[in-house]
Design an enzyme around this catalytic site. Structure first.
Site, short mmCIF file in Angstrom:
data_model
loop_
_atom_site.label_atom_id
_atom_site.label_comp_id
_atom_site.label_asym_id
_atom_site.label_seq_id
_atom_site.Cartn_x
_atom_site.Cartn_y
_atom_site.Cartn_z
N ILE A 128 41.39 40.49 32.04
CA ILE A 128 41.53 41.92 32.34
C ILE A 128 41.47 42.15 33.84
O ILE A 128 42.21 42.97 34.39
CB ILE A 128 40.43 42.71 31.58
CG1 ILE A 128 40.67 42.59 30.07
CG2 ILE A 128 40.39 44.17 32.02
CD1 ILE A 128 39.49 43.01 29.22
N TYR A 129 40.59 41.40 34.50
CA TYR A 129 40.49 41.46 35.97
C TYR A 129 41.81 41.08 36.63
O TYR A 129 42.30 41.78 37.52
CB TYR A 129 39.35 40.55 36.43
CG TYR A 129 39.34 40.25 37.91
CD1 TYR A 129 38.87 41.20 38.81
CD2 TYR A 129 39.77 39.02 38.39
CE1 TYR A 129 38.85 40.93 40.19
CE2 TYR A 129 39.74 38.74 39.75
CZ TYR A 129 39.28 39.69 40.64
OH TYR A 129 39.26 39.42 41.99
#
Length: 218
Positions: A128-129
């Site tokens: 997600i980062y």
């Protein structure tokens, strides 16, 4: 130069502030917590207390007025949840870029991450980062009013920097001391011919100044 750094209390940002202040630049660092101010002053930077997760574009623009360059070095941090990847790693980067455009600050550096990609697959926090960082990079690259350079370091370490790096469009994975990341950022600020480049950075065999001049076409 007057340079404003978002994420002014980060490990790379504090190193960069020291380098810039030592060479005579005027540096301001945006921080969330007033108690971080002393560390910035020790580094030679002016602390600006402002939460980029809740600030308006007008507020951020006011702190960028008169700056010669802006550096986005903020991050939600390894202990943060998925929501803050979106609000900091993506949202704050977009906000800071929009504010730079409004303030007329053309030179804009982004500290991104190797592997950042808005289409990155996976559901883990790091996936997600990487999507958030990739989306932020893509947004900045679409702003014609900015002379942007995006720097994607490899695995960050706290080893002492030796000023020997590999800086290319694609380096492959590898470690890089935060000291050397800061040194490359300082050199990029002095090399506007690197605008429009997305660069990967790991330890290597070229002195920082040589590596930056090489990617700038000098």
């Amino acid at each position: 130069m007057r340079i404003v750094i978002a994420g002014g209390h980060g490990q790379i940002a504090l190193r960069l502030e020291k380098l810039l202040a030592a060479r005579g630049d005027e540096v301001a660092g945006i921080i969330r917590k007033a108690e971080q101010s002393a560390d910035l002053r020790e580094a030679g930077a002016e602390p600006v207390v402002l939460d980029l997760e809740s600030a308006s574009v007008e507020e951020v623009t006011s702190h960028l007025q008169g700056a010669d360059a802006a550096v986005f070095a903020a991050g939600a941090g390894p202990g943060s949840g998925t929501d803050r990847k979106d609000t900091v790693d993506k949202g704050a980067a977009v906000l800071f870029a929009d504010a730079a455009v409004r303030a007329g600050v053309r030179r804009f550096l982004v500290v991104s991450s190797m592997g950042a990609d808005p289409q990155h697959k996976g559901d883990e926090i790091f996936d997600i980062y990487l999507r958030a960082k990739g989306a932020a990079d893509e947004y900045v690259r679409g702003l014609d009013a900015l002379d942007w350079t995006i720097l994607r370091p490899g695995m960050l370490t706290n080893d002492a920097g030796n000023g020997q790096v590999r800086l290319e469009a694609h380096t492959g994975r590898g470690p890089i001391p935060r000291d050397d990341v800061a040194a490359v950022l300082a050199e990029l600020l002095d090399t506007p011919a690197t605008h429009g480049l997305t660069l990967e950075l790991i330890s290597g065999s070229a002195p920082v100044s040589v590596a930056v001049k090489s990617v700038a076409g000098n």
